[in-house]
Write a protein that holds these residues in place. Structure first.
Motif, PDB file in Angstrom:
ATOM      1  N   VAL A1150       0.938  -1.223  -0.243  1.00  0.00           N
ATOM      2  CA  VAL A1150      -0.112   0.105  -0.161  1.00  0.00           C
ATOM      3  C   VAL A1150       0.992   1.200   0.097  1.00  0.00           C
ATOM      4  CG1 VAL A1150      -1.706   1.147   1.248  1.00  0.00           C
ATOM      5  CG2 VAL A1150      -1.929  -1.184   1.091  1.00  0.00           C
ATOM      6  N   SER A1151       2.084   1.266   0.686  1.00  0.00           N
ATOM      7  CA  SER A1151       2.904   2.136   0.798  1.00  0.00           C
ATOM      8  C   SER A1151       4.174   1.693   0.777  1.00  0.00           C
ATOM      9  CB  SER A1151       2.566   3.129   1.872  1.00  0.00           C
ATOM     10  OG  SER A1151       2.764   2.589   3.069  1.00  0.00           O
ATOM     11  N   SER A1152       5.271   2.615   1.206  1.00  0.00           N
ATOM     12  CA  SER A1152       6.564   2.122   1.410  1.00  0.00           C
ATOM     13  C   SER A1152       6.883   1.492   2.755  1.00  0.00           C
ATOM     14  CB  SER A1152       7.481   3.387   1.235  1.00  0.00           C
ATOM     15  OG  SER A1152       7.398   4.393   2.408  1.00  0.00           O
ATOM     16  N   THR A1153       5.731   1.531   3.493  1.00  0.00           N
ATOM     17  CA  THR A1153       5.884   0.709   4.860  1.00  0.00           C
ATOM     18  C   THR A1153       4.657  -0.089   5.451  1.00  0.00           C
ATOM     19  OG1 THR A1153       5.148   2.839   6.075  1.00  0.00           O
ATOM     20  CG2 THR A1153       7.501   2.774   5.885  1.00  0.00           C
ATOM     21  N   GLN A1154       3.799  -0.268   4.309  1.00  0.00           N
ATOM     22  CA  GLN A1154       2.857  -0.976   4.649  1.00  0.00           C
ATOM     23  C   GLN A1154       2.521  -2.019   3.335  1.00  0.00           C
ATOM     24  OE1 GLN A1154      -0.114   2.208   5.111  1.00  0.00           O
ATOM     25  NE2 GLN A1154       0.099   2.052   7.271  1.00  0.00           N
TER      26      GLN A1154
END
Length: 2016
Positions: A1150-1154
């Protein structure tokens, strides 16, 4: 030839084969025949090929006006032959009628069409040859209704007739004419020929005219006329012509041979006629004259052929063909041109060909007549006009054709030509090369773009030739030198690398060589992935709220057709999922249906071809569907009554796709079922709660319940109503108006009304009628009556006692229990006839009177009013007298009887109802009844599994009738020492001779005996019958006490009590058990297991599904069949971990950390328990050594968002489900997903290894957190003193790791900034300062390292330091190292600690572990030394990381369990272990869970069912223990136990739960007071007491008895199992005189208890075994010496030995048998008389009398040593057994030996007649003389009679007589006892009771008799004449009296000497009628050894040949 085209060259074959017939093969075929004279065309043949194509057109539409004719043409279709056609309209077959016609051309004609004729029409065409059928496209017919259409329409010809031409001789022809008019019914069709009306041959409503066998008379004009009679319309007409075709025939034909000279002209005639006129064609040698185009050939107008200026080549066959439409004829002639010598027109030439090709050696010759040509090779003729050899063919031109050519055909060939004018020859050479051919041709290839394509071209060729490969693409030569991509290899293969679309084409490999050329072609296709669809648009569908419309532009297909499109969607930003997997390739848009409201969607599309899936299109913009109320109700609504005022309702949420938004809760509504009342509602405001307990309801009332879900948009639909009752109660009122009445003596009737309905409180299950005797209130009889809802209830209680007072009552019951009973009423059953009187006996029996006595009947059945006695002469009912006595009289003296007469006397009791059954007996007046004699001759027949027929001869009846027959038997164990049990009794059958013995046990050994009873008593027992074995039968019963317990997650433990031996009903070895197991919800899938061990008591059924309920049954079986099934028991396997992972796991960054993960449920069959949640295992693929986990609680959520992940890191992700037992299987393979990229972190380890005054070199390492793909680096630097914005910036590539900055100012400080770049931009910079100087050194190590204790945790600490000197070069970074004490190595924790840091956190440490740390600094020059180590620092404790392992829980007692475990591993303790905690709780019993399993299948429902007792209780255990006994548990309950370890910080995770069933444990103590007592030589009796009750731990199911010989336990231990709780047992088949040890253990369902201490017991002595050897020595003609060894088995204390011998052949010279033997009997004695028989070699010395009783069947010695001059002998009957019949025979004896026995006379009975002093007249005379004298005399006589009749048989008495007596014995031997003191004549019966008589021989084996003389011959003492002498010398020995023998000698201190048995004579000679002299074999006796012979001088002696025989053989003499 095919259609005049040549197919083949000339061949020797006489047939032409078409291998695979095709459509093009149809046509006319001719055969051309040729020889040297010429060629001839044969008659042609037609070949038709059946085929059927498809209909060519598509659907058609046709419109006609109403009233007109509709003509539907057959759509075009190719078919051979013409198809059969059937017309259909909308599926219904069309039948022709007066309005509907089907033409000869298969057109459908509908006349006077109406609106109803409109519709879809089609044709079904069938090819009758090949069976194919095809259906045409539809023809849609529309009927146009014209305004003003007249009712009448003028006739019109729709289908006119067509002209016909028919070949003469045809069978028929048909003309067709179809007309339309209105009204069509009145239409008339007529036919005329040449103006004359035709009336015959009309059919099909006059539409068709058929002319049969048409001739010239039928030729003419045919007119069809259609008219409407009575109308003004003109008729419509149409005409056609019929003509006849005549086949051709010749009018003029040439001669068969025409001989003409050269240069002459010849005319060949040919004329033909036919209709139409035939065409003439000429052929020469099968070649058309037109093709030859020879100007000398001219066809004449008459049809003939003229040939001018003849030449030799004109010789040949000329054919004339005449043909027209009717057929074809032909004639021919041979034209012979003569007188020209042969000459070569073409000489043979040398030829070179390749192997396998065709070689043609030319040789053309002219001459007339045509020369004959022959080809030779050497002297062999290969081909000529008359010679044909395979492969060699003489061509028409004269050449030689060789097909195919072989290598060996190379050589010289000669062509020879000759005719009548001469001959000549010429030669040529044939050279053969190996053929060049392509053996591995290129194949069609389809390759993917960018790959390498290889086209092979393998060849074979002659080595004398060279090859050249030529490759062509699309017929254009490829030049490999012009392209590096295309290479031709040495083997000819073509390699094309980096293929692309330009390489597509046809590739031809050509091979060129002198040995032949060859080529092959293959196709190369280059395909690639399709491109992504373009312009993808998504829009909401206004009419369907759950549908989105997608459209796109068709993409390039990659040279491979698009197979389908894939539509994917992303729902609420979830990972992409395939929604439509197969969208047709022709589609450019699709409606995406089934979407869920209130969710956001994106879409993308990709195309798929043969290569694979192409790129996805650009995703659409997001679409949000509006929220809606839930679209479906909650599912699986289950309602169950909990109490009588509450109902538990459970459900599952609606399908997630139907939520249509976020669920907010549920509405439950309910009302009384069937009533219109208002609903009451309950609001469940949490969507997580899926159950509701509805309370405050009405008792036993049905409710209907519905549930609906709601969300923010509103309330969804309610579920379908489920109905449920509150639970029932018991009735609170008894039945009303109860009336009781005795119906008869055993039945009471009760009448009642039901209780009021409102007081039943449930479903009336029925009524119970109660009755109990007034004096025995606990003996209640209960009869259950089903409810009857009509009228007054009634019921009967039957089988009550007669004339007994009973209390009666009635109660009503429901399922929960019984209601109150009605008020008891006292009722007495009616009086009835009494039972039989008891104990009928007779006393004071005189000649005219006797006294009868009896007792009251046991069953009075009323008030006994008296007794009825009657008597009659036996068999004479007319003499019957009857008397009634009062009830107090129990004896009566009957007088006036006739003396010596048999009477039948009956006595019956009386009540007011009548007389009971009479007790009857027969008695003779004046004759007191006596004890009866024993039955005899027992014979067993009709043996079945459960019965046998016993036939017998009744014994003496004791002067009265037999009242009862008693049959006893030995069951199972047969032997003299085994007990007898009563098997059957038969009463009131005095004349019985056959008894059917019922109720036997199958497959069991039996031996029977019987006796008979009369009024005096019972007779002795008969002799035993033979041993029988009943037949086998299937087991009668199933194993009992079948229970099932949970064994594990996949197994159940089944226990049962095995069948006892007595119920095997068959061979024990075949007995086993069959267990079946099935799931109640899948009854068709049955698992079966067979247990072959009949003693097995439990089975673990493996391989079951986890957490699943099963039903089990079992049955016993044997070799015959299976017994009944037991009752089914239910059990459930334990809950387990899921055996499968969640399905459809997907992940999306979903993102760079998720990363968002979604998954589906675990398949239901693999859940194996209640899913409590899910765990996500994730790890950075190349960074994390162990995965981390994320827990999702609950089973409603199937997605999770992992946050805090590394940027642009590839993660491995797995999902697993867990239950309370533990974790399930993780999903596999792991899903790989990378987080999105981001701006990178700073580069690390920035150093300046080279620093000059004007330049520096900078070196760095990539960022530890690249967060993406590093695209490059930026170096920025400036003077430290300059403005912060004046950086000089340089960018370098991603692979660069160093940079040199030049043109710097010397001795100046510069600031450098270094940053990395990804596609997301520049990252955080790393800044460092450097001084341009050359004076630098390594830094000093850091100092003052400190770890504050306050910062120490269990897994981390804080390290502080003070930096040292930097060495004139700035420190770039620090390196931290740590070491685990006590023996760990230094490990680098981090080498990138910032140069600015003075402290850092050290993490990932192990709890409760000591560490030391050190630090070093690094600058541009290098590393400093390491700092001083810190003091040891210990991390804090943490909770233990692991639970105790190997936890097991086993029952210890019936209320306690023993828990055992292993401690956690030391490395997981994380501190000081303080102890363990044991958590336990009681689970629901299995039965309850089994019954409720049908309704509790959802997780929420199961969670709702957890009761209060499910909460855990806790106990603590010391850390030093690994076992713990958990006590005071409830019996027969399941418990769950889990354990944790704990320290001061807390507890470890819990261990996996372990289940245990409490209440079963093996007995804790052994049986008590064990005693072992000997019974016989082979039996011991063992008795014991059960274990103390408190140690039994359940019901004792049986005992195991272990016994072994005291001196050898290992080799002799045996075990016997008793499956009944008996406390005594007999151990049989033991070794005699042996010490045994016995130990006993008890067992129950849980297992075996301990053994008792061994107890000793010794068996009695038994007869010894045979001597170990037998040897002979000193053998003479009359004597021999016998020696032997001790027996191997003494079986006791040896007393002596017995030797038996007999001659093996008849003794020559013995006397013959006595003659004229007779026997007479008087009142008290019998006399035998005989005359002397034939004398032997020596005078007769005496006689022996033998007797055979009828009840034994064996001849025994009766009297010995009768003087030789005696011819008779008298014996008293008292010496024989009463009631037994005897046969007698006499044997003569001389010095040689015994003679043959005489034939026995008639048998005589041993019954003693009554003496005179017992007669009535004698008593009368004495009575008259004097009363005193009478009394004295009677007293004396009675005493004397008793002494005479019942002679004493006491053990201590001797029988003394004038002569010594010998008792008959089964062996037939008299005995002579020898001892060390004296020799004495000894009777075999004189031993005291209880001692064993001498052994008696038996043919089948030797046995012993323990019976005394009283049981044998009733005390008979038989006389013995003379003195028995063995040798003259022996007679001088001292003779002792019998009393001395009895008293002086110790028991068993003598050895008997046996004389020869005369019965041995029958071993070589038998007389007719004589019974065989054999002895009955006894079951269990040992088999006697076969004698072995020892030869003496004149005779032989037999000796036993083997050990094991206990006694001598029959007929042997014995001596010591």
């Amino acid at each position: 030839m095919h259609d005049d085209s040549e197919l083949t060259t000339y061949t020797s074959e006489y047939k032409y084969v078409i291998p695979s017939l095709q459509r093009l093969d149809a046509g006319f075929y001719r055969c051309v025949v040729r020889n040297r004279m010429g060629a001839l065309l044969q008659r042609r043949s037609e070949v038709q090929v059946a085929y059927m194509g498809n209909f060519m057109d598509t659907d058609q539409r046709k419109m006609v006006s109403q009233g007109h004719a509709a003509v539907l043409n057959l759509l075009p279709i190719t078919s051979c032959p013409r198809p059969q056609v059937t017309w259909f309209r909308e599926g219904h077959k069309i039948i022709p009628s007066n309005r509907i016609a089907i033409t000869l051309e298969n057109q459908l004609v509908i006349l006077a069409a109406t609106a109803s004729d409109a519709g879809a029409y089609y044709v079904q065409a069938v090819n009758e040859r090949n069976g194919e059928n095809k259906t045409s496209p539809l023809i849609h017919l529309s009927i146009a209704r014209d305004v003003g259409t007249p009712e009448a329409v003028a006739p019109v010809i729709v289908i006119p007739p067509s002209n016909r031409s028919v070949v003469a001789g045809s069978s028929e022809t048909t003309l067709e004419c179809i007309a339309n008019a209105r009204p069509v019914e009145e239409l008339s069709v007529t036919w005329k020929r040449n103006g004359v009306r035709v009336t015959s041959g009309l059919h099909s409503f006059g539409r068709r005219l058929t002319v049969s066998t048409p001739t010239s008379s039928d030729v003419g004009e045919y007119v069809c006329e259609a008219a409407l009679p009575g109308s003004a319309f003109e008729p419509a007409t149409a005409k056609a012509f019929l003509s006849i075709i005549e086949p051709p025939y010749f009018t003029e034909e040439p001669e068969s041979r025409i001989l003409v000279e050269v240069e002459e002209t010849v005319d060949i005639v040919c004329g033909a006629m036919g209709a139409p006129l035939p065409t003439l064609r000429w052929f020469k040698d099968a070649v058309s004259i037109n093709k030859l185009q020879n100007p000398r050939y001219q066809v004449l107008s008459s049809g003939g052929l003229r040939v001018q200026k003849l030449r030799p080549e004109d010789s040949g066959i000329f054919q004339c063909f005449a043909s027209n439409e009717g057929g074809e004829v032909q004639t021919y002639t041979y034209l012979d041109v003569t007188n020209v010598a042969p000459a070569f027109t073409q000489l043979p030439a040398d030829t070179t060909v390749t192997d396998g090709a065709t070689a043609v050696l030319s040789c053309a010759v002219s001459g007339a007549p045509r020369p004959a040509i022959a080809w030779r090779r050497g002297n062999r003729i290969l081909a000529s006009g008359s010679v044909r050899i395979p492969r060699f063919m003489l061509l028409e031109s004269g050449g030689l054709q060789i097909t195919p050519v072989l290598i060996q055909d190379a050589g010289n060939y000669t062509c020879c030509a000759a005719n009548s004018e001469g001959s000549l020859h010429a030669s040529a050479t044939l050279t053969v090369w190996n053929r060049t051919s392509i053996v591995n041709p290129p194949e069609d290839r389809v390759v993917i773009k960018g790959t390498t394509a290889t086209l092979h071209c393998g060849t074979t060729h002659d080595p004398r030739t060279s090859l050249r490969y030529v490759w062509k693409k699309d017929n254009v030569v490829i030049t490999p030198s012009g392209s590096s991509r295309i290479v031709v290899e040495k083997d000819g293969s073509l390699l094309i690398s980096q293929t692309w679309s330009g390489d597509i084409g046809d590739y031809t490999c050509g091979v060129i060589s002198e040995g032949g050329n060859d080529s092959r072609t293959a196709r190369l296709e280059v395909i690639e992935l399709p491109h992504s669809p373009q312009n993808l648009l998504a829009s909401l569908n206004s009419s369907h709220s759950h549908t989105v419309m997608l459209s796109w532009v068709r993409p390039f297909d990659g040279n491979s057709p698009v197979l389908y499109y894939i539509v994917e969607l992303s729902e609420n930003n979830s990972p992409w999922k395939v929604h439509l997997s197969h969208v047709g390739p022709e589609m450019t848009g699709v409606a995406v249906r089934g979407l869920t409201p209130a969710r956001t969607y994106q879409f993308r599309v990709c195309a798929v071809n043969q290569v694979g899936k192409g790129q996805y299109s650009t995703e659409t913009s997001r679409l949000v569907l509006p929220e809606e109320p839930p679209g479906a109700p909650p599912k699986n609504i289950v309602a169950s009554g909990r109490t009588n005022q509450s109902i538990m309702v459970q459900w599952q949420p609606p399908p997630e796709t139907e939520h249509n938004g976020l669920l907010r809760g549920y509405i439950l509504r309910y009302r009384l079922a069937g009533l219109p009342g208002e609903y009451q509602q309950r609001n469940i405001s949490s969507p997580e709660v899926s159950y509701c307990l509805v309370t405050e309801l009405i008792i036993w009332t049905q409710y209907e319940i519905q549930v609906a879900a709601y969300n923010g948009a509103g309330l969804g639909v309610f579920s379908r109503a489920v109905t449920e009752y509150t639970l029932q109660g018991v009735p609170t009122s008894p039945p009303q108006n109860v009336q009781a009445e005795a119906v008869n003596s055993t039945t009471i009737q009760l009448l009642w009304n039901p209780p009021p309905q409102q007081f039943i409180n449930g479903i009336n299950q029925g009524y119970k009628l109660l009755a109990w005797p007034a004096d025995v209130p606990e003996a209640v009889t209960v009869v259950t009556i089903a409810p009857d809802f009509h009228g007054v209830h009634h019921g009967y209680i039957t089988n009550l006692k007669k004339f007994t007072a009973y209390f009666t009552s009635v109660l009503c019951f429901t399922t929960p229990g019984d209601g109150p009973p009605s008020t008891p009423q006292l009722i007495r059953t009616h009086e009835d006839k009494p039972g039989p009187v008891g104990h009928l006996s007779f006393t004071e029996i005189l000649d005219t009177s006797l006294k009868v006595s009896w007792q009251e009947p046991l069953e009075k059945n009323g008030i006994v009013t008296g007794y009825q006695i009657s008597w009659e002469v036996y068999g004479k009912s007319d003499s019957r007298l009857e008397l009634t006595l009062n009830s107090s009289t129990h004896e009566y003296k009957i007088q006036g009887l006739s003396s010596l007469t048999t009477y039948t006397i009956d006595v019956a009791a009386l009540t007011a109802v009548g007389a009971g059954p009479a007790t009857s007996s027969t008695i003779s007046s004046g004759v007191p009844p006596e004890l009866p004699g024993a039955p005899s001759n027992l014979v067993i027949s009709n043996i079945s599994p459960r019965s046998a027929t016993l036939q017998f001869r009744p014994g003496y009846d004791g002067k009265t009738s037999i009242s009862r027959w008693i049959v006893e038997g030995q069951v199972g164990a047969i032997g003299d020492e085994e007990e007898w049990v009563t098997l059957y009794e038969e009463e009131n059958e005095p004349d019985a001779q056959t008894l059917e013995i019922p109720n036997l046990t199958p497959y069991t050994h039996y031996r029977f005996r019987m006796r008979q009873e009369n009024v005096v008593g019972a007779s002795p027992f008969s002799q035993s019958s033979r041993v029988i074995q009943t037949l086998q039968a299937p087991p009668d019963v199933a194993p009992t006490s079948v229970t099932v317990r949970t064994a594990s997650e996949t197994s159940l433990r089944l226990r049962w009590v095995p069948l006892p031996d007595s119920q095997y009903n068959g061979n024990p070895e075949s007995v086993g058990y069959r267990v079946t197991c099935w799931r109640p919800d899948l009854p068709s899938t049955v698992l079966a297991q067979v247990i072959s061990d009949r003693l097995e008591r439990e089975l673990t059924v493996e391989g079951l599904e986890e957490w699943t309920e099963y039903e089990l049954q079992m049955q016993a079986f044997n070799a015959i069949g299976a017994g009944p099934w037991s009752e089914a028991v239910r059990g459930r396997t334990r809950e387990s971990v899921p055996s499968a992972a969640p399905e459809n796991v997907s992940a999306e960054a979903v993102s760079s950390t998720q990363i968002l993960l979604t998954w589906a449920l675990v398949p239901e069959q693999d859940q194996n328990g209640l899913i409590l949640g899910y765990k996500i295992l994730f790890r950075a693929r190349d960074l994390d050594p162990e995965p981390r986990s994320h827990v999702v609680r609950g089973n409603h959520t199937q997605s999770a968002l992992l946050a805090g992940l590394g940027k642009f890191v590839l993660y491995e992700l797995q999902v697993l489900a867990f239950t309370r037992i533990g974790n399930g299987v993780p999903s596999s393979p792991p899903i790989l997903e990378r987080t999105k990229d981001d701006a990178p972190g700073p580069p690390v380890r920035l150093v300046f290894p080279e620093v000059r005054l004007t330049s520096v070199r900078i070196v760095w390492q990539p960022p530890e957190e690249p967060n993406g793909v590093i695209l490059g680096y930026q170096i920025a630097y400036r003077l430290a003193s300059s403005s912060p914005n004046t950086f000089t910036t340089v960018e370098v590539g991603a692979t660069v790791r160093q940079f040199t900055a030049t043109e710097l100012a010397p001795e100046s400080a510069y600031v450098f900034r270094l940053s990395a770049k990804t596609r997301q931009g520049w990252g955080e910079p790393l800044e460092a300062t450097v001084i341009t100087t050359e004076k630098r050194e390594r830094p000093a190590p850091p100092r003052e390292l400190l770890v504050p204790q306050g910062e120490v945790t269990a897994r981390s600490l804080w390290l502080q330091w003070v930096p040292g000197s930097d060495g004139a070069s700035p420190i770039r970074y620090f390196t931290v190292q740590l070491r685990e004490l006590p023996r760990g190595q230094w490990q680098t924790y981090s080498s990138s600690v910032s140069h600015e840091a003075t402290a850092c956190a050290v993490e990932r440490l192990r709890p409760f572990t000591s560490y030391k740390l050190r630090l070093k600094a690094t600058n541009d020059i290098g590393d400093s030394a390491f700092s001083t180590e810190t003091e040891a620092v210990t991390t804090l404790q943490d909770v233990p990381g692991e639970p105790p392992s190997s936890v097991s829980v086993t029952p210890h007692t019936t209320s306690s369990v023993l828990i055992q475990w292993q401690p956690p591993r030391d490395e997981s303790l994380n501190g000081l272990l303080q102890g363990y905690r044991i958590y336990y709780r009681e689970l629901e019993n299995e039965a309850a869970s089994a019954t409720e399993s049908k309704t509790l299948k959802t997780p929420s429902a199961l969670r709702a069912e957890l009761t209060a007792q499910s909460s855990f209780q806790t106990v603590n255990s010391s850390s030093t223990l690994t076992t713990y006994e958990l006590t005071h548990l409830k019996k027969y309950r399941r418990y769950e136990v889990v354990m944790t370890a704990y320290n001061v910080i807390g507890e470890s995770p819990a261990s996996a739960p372990v289940e245990v069933f409490v209440g079963e444990a093996a007995p804790a103590m052994a049986p008590q007071h064990v005693q072992v007592n000997p019974l016989t030589a082979s039996q011991l009796e063992v008795t014991w007491d059960p274990p103390p009750p408190e140690s039994q731990n359940g019901n004792i199911q049986g005992y195991k008895i272990y016994y072994w010989e005291a001196d050898s336990q290992n080799g002799t231990e045996k075990m016997r199992v008793l499956f009944l709780p008996e406390t005594t047992a007999k151990l049989k088949n033991l070794t005699s005189h042996t010490q045994y040890l016995v130990s006993i253990s008890a067992f129950n369902a849980a297992g075996d208890g301990p053994r008792s201490d061994p107890r000793q017991g010794r068996t009695h002595q038994a007869a010894p075994g045979t001597p170990s050897f037998l040897a002979f020595s000193e053998v003479t003609s009359t004597t021999l010496n016998v020696s032997w060894g001790e027996p191997t088995a003494a079986n006791g204390v040896l007393q002596g030995y017995r030797v038996v011998y007999e001659p093996i052949a008849p003794v020559q010279g013995s006397p013959g048998s006595p003659r004229d033997v007779s026997v007479t009997r008087s009142a008290s004695e019998l006399t035998l008389q005989w005359t002397e028989g034939r004398a032997g070699r020596t005078p007769t010395t005496g006689y022996v009398i033998e007797a055979r009783p009828s009840d034994e069947g064996l001849w025994d010695m009766f009297v010995k040593d009768i003087p030789r001059d005696a011819t008779s002998y008298t014996a008293s009957l008292d010496k024989l057994r009463q009631g037994v019949t005897y046969e007698f025979r006499v044997v003569a004896v001389n010095q040689v030996g015994y003679g043959e026995p005489s034939s026995p006379p008639a048998a005589v009975s041993a019954q003693v007649e009554t003496p005179f002093y017992e007669q009535w007249w004698f008593l009368l005379v004495v009575a008259l003389s004097s009363l005193l004298v009478v009394l004295l005399v009677v007293f004396a006589l009675v005493l004397h009679g008793q002494n005479k009749k019942y002679g004493s048989c006491g053990p201590g008495k001797s029988i003394s007589n004038v002569e010594e007596s010998v008792t008959l014995d089964n062996g037939g031997f008299a005995t002579l006892e020898l001892s060390t003191r004296h020799l004495n004549v000894k009777n075999t019966f004189s031993k005291k009771n209880g001692t064993r008589s001498p052994p008696r021989p038996s043919p089948g084996g030797l046995h012993y008799s323990d019976e005394d003389i009283c049981n044998k011959y009733n005390g008979a003492a038989l006389t013995e004449g003379g003195t028995l002498q063995e040798k003259s010398g022996d007679a001088t020995e001292s003779e002792g009296t019998e009393s001395e023998s009895e008293d002086a000698l110790p028991q068993h201190s003598f050895v008997n000497h046996y004389l020869s048995d005369p019965t041995y004579y029958n071993s070589w000679k038998r007389r007719a009628g004589a019974a065989p002299h054999r002895y009955e074999a006894v079951a269990g006796a040992e088999a006697g050894p076969a004698p072995r012979a020892v030869v003496t001088t004149q005779s032989a002696v037999f000796a036993p040949a083997s050990h094991g025989a206990r006694t001598p053989l029959t007929g042997f003499s014995s001596f010591v």
